[in-house]
Design an enzyme around this catalytic site. Structure first.
Site, PDB file in Angstrom:
ATOM      1  N   THR A 175     -88.907  40.518 -10.575  1.00 20.22           N
ATOM      2  CA  THR A 175     -90.023  41.254 -10.930  1.00 20.22           C
ATOM      3  C   THR A 175     -90.943  40.127 -11.249  1.00 20.22           C
ATOM      4  OG1 THR A 175     -89.272  41.735 -13.175  1.00 20.22           O
ATOM      5  CG2 THR A 175     -89.177  43.222 -11.465  1.00 20.22           C
ATOM      6  N   SER A 204     -87.695  40.015   0.149  1.00 18.96           N
ATOM      7  CA  SER A 204     -88.506  40.982  -0.711  1.00 18.96           C
ATOM      8  C   SER A 204     -89.665  39.908  -1.447  1.00 18.96           C
ATOM      9  CB  SER A 204     -87.609  41.554  -1.879  1.00 18.96           C
ATOM     10  OG  SER A 204     -88.556  42.097  -2.683  1.00 18.96           O
ATOM     11  N   HIS A 258     -82.692  34.498  -7.978  1.00 20.90           N
ATOM     12  CA  HIS A 258     -83.583  33.391  -8.935  1.00 20.90           C
ATOM     13  C   HIS A 258     -82.486  33.595 -10.108  1.00 20.90           C
ATOM     14  CE1 HIS A 258     -84.318  37.546 -10.237  1.00 20.90           C
ATOM     15  NE2 HIS A 258     -85.025  37.312 -11.496  1.00 20.90           N
ATOM     16  N   GLY A 263     -86.370  31.611 -18.378  1.00 21.75           N
ATOM     17  CA  GLY A 263     -85.484  32.419 -19.012  1.00 21.75           C
ATOM     18  C   GLY A 263     -83.985  32.346 -19.274  1.00 21.75           C
ATOM     19  N   ASP A 303     -86.204  49.059 -26.703  1.00 15.19           N
ATOM     20  CA  ASP A 303     -85.721  47.725 -26.029  1.00 15.19           C
ATOM     21  C   ASP A 303     -85.799  46.584 -27.082  1.00 15.19           C
ATOM     22  OD1 ASP A 303     -86.496  46.033 -23.320  1.00 15.19           O
ATOM     23  OD2 ASP A 303     -86.412  45.058 -24.898  1.00 15.19           O
ATOM     24  N   HIS A 308     -87.452  44.991 -17.578  1.00 12.78           N
ATOM     25  CA  HIS A 308     -87.170  45.617 -18.714  1.00 12.78           C
ATOM     26  C   HIS A 308     -87.144  47.260 -18.841  1.00 12.78           C
ATOM     27  CE1 HIS A 308     -86.327  42.494 -21.852  1.00 12.78           C
ATOM     28  NE2 HIS A 308     -86.221  41.912 -20.846  1.00 12.78           N
ATOM     29  N   TRP A 333     -91.357  45.108  -1.481  1.00 15.14           N
ATOM     30  CA  TRP A 333     -90.204  45.743  -2.454  1.00 15.14           C
ATOM     31  C   TRP A 333     -89.048  46.220  -1.766  1.00 15.14           C
ATOM     32  CZ3 TRP A 333     -89.610  45.190  -7.589  1.00 15.14           C
ATOM     33  CH2 TRP A 333     -88.778  46.132  -8.393  1.00 15.14           C
ATOM     34  N   ALA A 334     -87.755  46.038  -2.189  1.00 15.50           N
ATOM     35  CA  ALA A 334     -86.857  46.624  -1.587  1.00 15.50           C
ATOM     36  C   ALA A 334     -85.791  47.318  -2.576  1.00 15.50           C
ATOM     37  CB  ALA A 334     -85.815  45.454  -0.987  1.00 15.50           C
ATOM     38  N   GLU A 371     -75.970  43.349  -9.670  1.00 13.14           N
ATOM     39  CA  GLU A 371     -76.057  43.833  -8.432  1.00 13.14           C
ATOM     40  C   GLU A 371     -75.368  43.376  -7.316  1.00 13.14           C
ATOM     41  OE1 GLU A 371     -80.198  45.914 -10.207  1.00 13.14           O
ATOM     42  OE2 GLU A 371     -80.244  44.675  -8.356  1.00 13.14           O
ATOM     43  N   HIS A 387     -79.580  33.389 -28.535  1.00 15.95           N
ATOM     44  CA  HIS A 387     -80.721  33.688 -29.522  1.00 15.95           C
ATOM     45  C   HIS A 387     -80.264  33.973 -30.864  1.00 15.95           C
ATOM     46  CE1 HIS A 387     -84.103  34.037 -27.069  1.00 15.95           C
ATOM     47  NE2 HIS A 387     -83.316  34.761 -25.943  1.00 15.95           N
TER      48      HIS A 387
HETATM   49  N1  UDP Z   1     -85.840  44.864  -7.700  1.00 10.55           N
HETATM   50  C1  UDP Z   1     -85.815  45.845  -6.843  1.00 10.55           C
HETATM   51  N2  UDP Z   1     -86.408  45.501  -5.534  1.00 10.55           N
HETATM   52  C2  UDP Z   1     -87.173  44.446  -5.409  1.00 10.55           C
HETATM   53  C3  UDP Z   1     -87.196  43.400  -6.313  1.00 10.55           C
HETATM   54  C4  UDP Z   1     -86.341  43.789  -7.602  1.00 10.55           C
HETATM   55  O1  UDP Z   1     -85.230  46.830  -7.214  1.00 10.55           O
HETATM   56  O2  UDP Z   1     -87.820  44.042  -4.059  1.00 10.55           O
HETATM   57  C5  UDP Z   1     -84.998  45.066  -9.038  1.00 10.55           C
HETATM   58  C6  UDP Z   1     -83.509  44.607  -8.903  1.00 10.55           C
HETATM   59  O3  UDP Z   1     -82.669  45.373  -8.140  1.00 10.55           O
HETATM   60  C7  UDP Z   1     -83.405  44.292 -10.441  1.00 10.55           C
HETATM   61  C8  UDP Z   1     -84.780  44.137 -11.125  1.00 10.55           C
HETATM   62  O4  UDP Z   1     -85.727  44.518 -10.113  1.00 10.55           O
HETATM   63  O5  UDP Z   1     -82.859  45.407 -10.980  1.00 10.55           O
HETATM   64  C9  UDP Z   1     -85.141  42.684 -11.382  1.00 10.55           C
HETATM   65  O6  UDP Z   1     -84.208  42.305 -12.514  1.00 10.55           O
HETATM   66  P1  UDP Z   1     -83.732  40.876 -12.785  1.00 10.55           P
HETATM   67  O7  UDP Z   1     -83.112  41.173 -14.073  1.00 10.55           O
HETATM   68  O8  UDP Z   1     -82.620  40.515 -11.753  1.00 10.55           O
HETATM   69  O9  UDP Z   1     -84.817  39.904 -12.736  1.00 10.55           O
HETATM   70  P2  UDP Z   1     -86.361  39.877 -13.747  1.00 10.55           P
HETATM   71  O10 UDP Z   1     -87.177  40.409 -12.707  1.00 10.55           O
HETATM   72  O11 UDP Z   1     -85.747  40.305 -15.030  1.00 10.55           O
HETATM   73  O12 UDP Z   1     -86.674  38.472 -13.483  1.00 10.55           O
END
Ligand code: UDP
Length: 461
Positions: free
Chosen positions: A288, A314, A358, A381, A122, A21, A340-341, A366, A153
């Site tokens: 995340t 990642s 996921h 979710g 948010d 978020h 982390w990538a 992306e 929602h």
């Molecule tokens: N992300 C990243 N590097 C990683 C893992 C995740 O930059 O190694 C970023 C990804 O690019 C995205 C965000 O984390 O912008 C994850 O958001 P998303 O809505 O896909 O999933 P959430 O974490 O909310 O389940």
């Protein structure tokens, strides 16, 4: 916007410090701050989240966007229960109105008593509505997940009622504008269980309150391009709010620019990808917060090894223990595992041929912008709704066989997406078309450009 319009304006930007978020909100604030240099923006977030945000995004804040730490609500000396991530969210939400009030006082004092004129937060921070009303300032919430998720929602009471009548059957939601493609089991559990109405959890109450307060916002900002959503959905959402502004995807710039030299790719993902053949690599990430059960990590790893597909994974450090014995040594040449990538850039690299995901909302888009088809393993979710769109509406990916990772099913999915048969080729064509649509929507004639200007005027005057 006239030159002088922003001189006295001060926007308080309030972050929900969990999952993905804070990223889209910070990016929105940065874009607004760059476009309105006379307006002051104070970005308020917990210390822990700010630290992660700035360490991973390589963000350089515009001079008029100042970040502040606010309290996280965890009492001193309190030890969070392992395996219960909701506890931290609940403690934060309980304390949040007070934490942000103090944060705003600090930002006003530091700015030489420049009063707050707008709260941009948010949408999960529902108290922003009353706070803005008490302060007689504008209120602009950002909805981070997908527009169809917001719709679910808004109609949660009706969905719950229909679900109860159908005894948990799996029909589509014909009664709800724009959701006819979804099945009950695609929807977030809290909606199906009707938790909204009676749960004592603050988070559940927050989500219920969200649908009550959003119509009072001066505008609801969407992390999406309007052109990507069905007319029936966008028209219905429009009818619910004073204004709804689609400013495009906020975790990436479209088209993706080359990485500036100062950007941190500390784990060397991009040079590693440079060494790989075009569209050959499987990129794996579950975002995340989400994680699959341990045996699925092992099955996925076995499938990668058996298929010999080069991979970039990642993977958070604590999950490495679930990999099969000797996997790391045996696949040292085949793959790369990082904690982390720089994901948006990874997905736009020509070497990446498939994204095992996921189906987090930001991740899916992306991937679309990188024109990389997906293998979907939705976890929590909104993931299943996103997965439904990917497989059945946009036809740019497949869900894993049986909904969970098995070695056999995953080998099959990798062959299908990376292979040259008709199905794989069609998915690649479809995702290239969708990417074109996004690039056009992000251009000067797209709705995002117009809606961003409207937002800029709203917060600057
Ligand atoms: N992300 C990243 N590097 C990683 C893992 C995740 O930059 O190694 C970023 C990804 O690019 C995205 C965000 O984390 O912008 C994850 O958001 P998303 O809505 O896909 O999933 P959430 O974490 O909310 O389940």
């Amino acid at each position: 916007m006239s030159q002088s319009s922003g001189k006295n304006q001060h926007v308080a930007v309030l972050a929900f410090p969990f999952g993905c978020h804070p990223w889209p909100l910070l990016n929105l604030a940065s874009r607004l701050a760059s476009a309105a240099p006379d307006v002051r923006f104070s970005f308020l977030n917990t210390a822990k989240s700010n630290q992660k945000l700035f360490a991973t995004s390589g963000a350089h804040l515009p001079h008029n966007l100042i970040s502040y730490d606010v309290a996280d609500g965890v009492p001193e000396g309190h030890v969070l229960t392992p395996g219960n991530p909701l506890e931290e969210v609940e403690l934060f939400l309980e304390a949040a109105p007070e934490s942000f009030r103090k944060g705003m006082d600090m930002a006003v004092a530091e700015s030489g008593q420049r009063k707050i004129t707008c709260i941009l937060n948010d949408a999960f921070l529902v108290f922003g509505c009353d706070m803005a009303a008490d302060m007689h300032v504008k209120w602009v919430p950002l909805y981070v997940p997908a527009p169809y998720d917001l719709s679910a929602h808004i109609y949660s009471a009706l969905i719950h009622e229909t679900y109860a009548k159908a005894c948990g059957g799996g029909e589509a939601h014909d009664a709800i504008p724009g959701l006819s493609v979804m099945r009950f089991w695609d929807l977030p559990q809290e909606i199906l269980q009707g938790n909204h109405s009676n749960s004592s959890s603050i988070f559940a109450r927050t989500l219920r309150r969200m649908r009550e307060v959003l119509p009072r916002a001066n505008a609801v900002v969407m992390n999406s391009f309007q052109e990507l959503n069905s007319t029936i959905l966008t028209d219905d959402l429009k009818s619910k709010f004073q204004d709804i502004l689609y400013v495009g995807f906020l975790t990436l710039i479209v088209p993706t620019p080359p990485l500036p030299p100062s950007h941190s790719d500390a784990t060397g993902c991009l040079p590693w990808l440079d060494e790989q053949k075009p569209t050959s690599v499987a990129y794996i990430s579950f975002g995340t917060v989400a994680a699959v059960p341990p045996h699925e990590f092992a099955a996925l790893a076995e499938a990668l090894e058996a298929s010999c597909v080069p991979f970039l994974w990642s993977l958070r450090e604590n999950f490495k223990a679930f990999l099969p014995n000797g996997f790391l040594e045996r696949t040292r040449k085949q793959g790369k595992i990082v904690p982390w990538a720089p994901q948006a850039h990874v997905l736009s690299h020509k070497a990446v041929g498939v994204y095992v995901t996921h189906c987090g909302y930001n991740s899916v888009f992306e991937s679309i912008v990188g024109a990389v088809p997906m293998i979907c393993r939705p976890i929590l979710g909104d993931n299943k709704m996103n997965g439904r769109m990917v497989e059945d509406v946009w036809e740019i990916g497949v869900r894993v066989e049986g909904g969970v990772f098995t070695k056999k099913g995953m080998v099959k999915s990798l062959e299908l997406v990376l292979g040259h048969d008709q199905h794989g080729r069609r998915m690649r064509e479809k995702i290239r078309d969708l990417k074109e649509l996004v690039v056009k929507a992000a251009g000067p004639d797209g709705i995002a450009s117009k809606d961003f200007k409207t937002l800029l005027e709203l917060i600057s005057q």
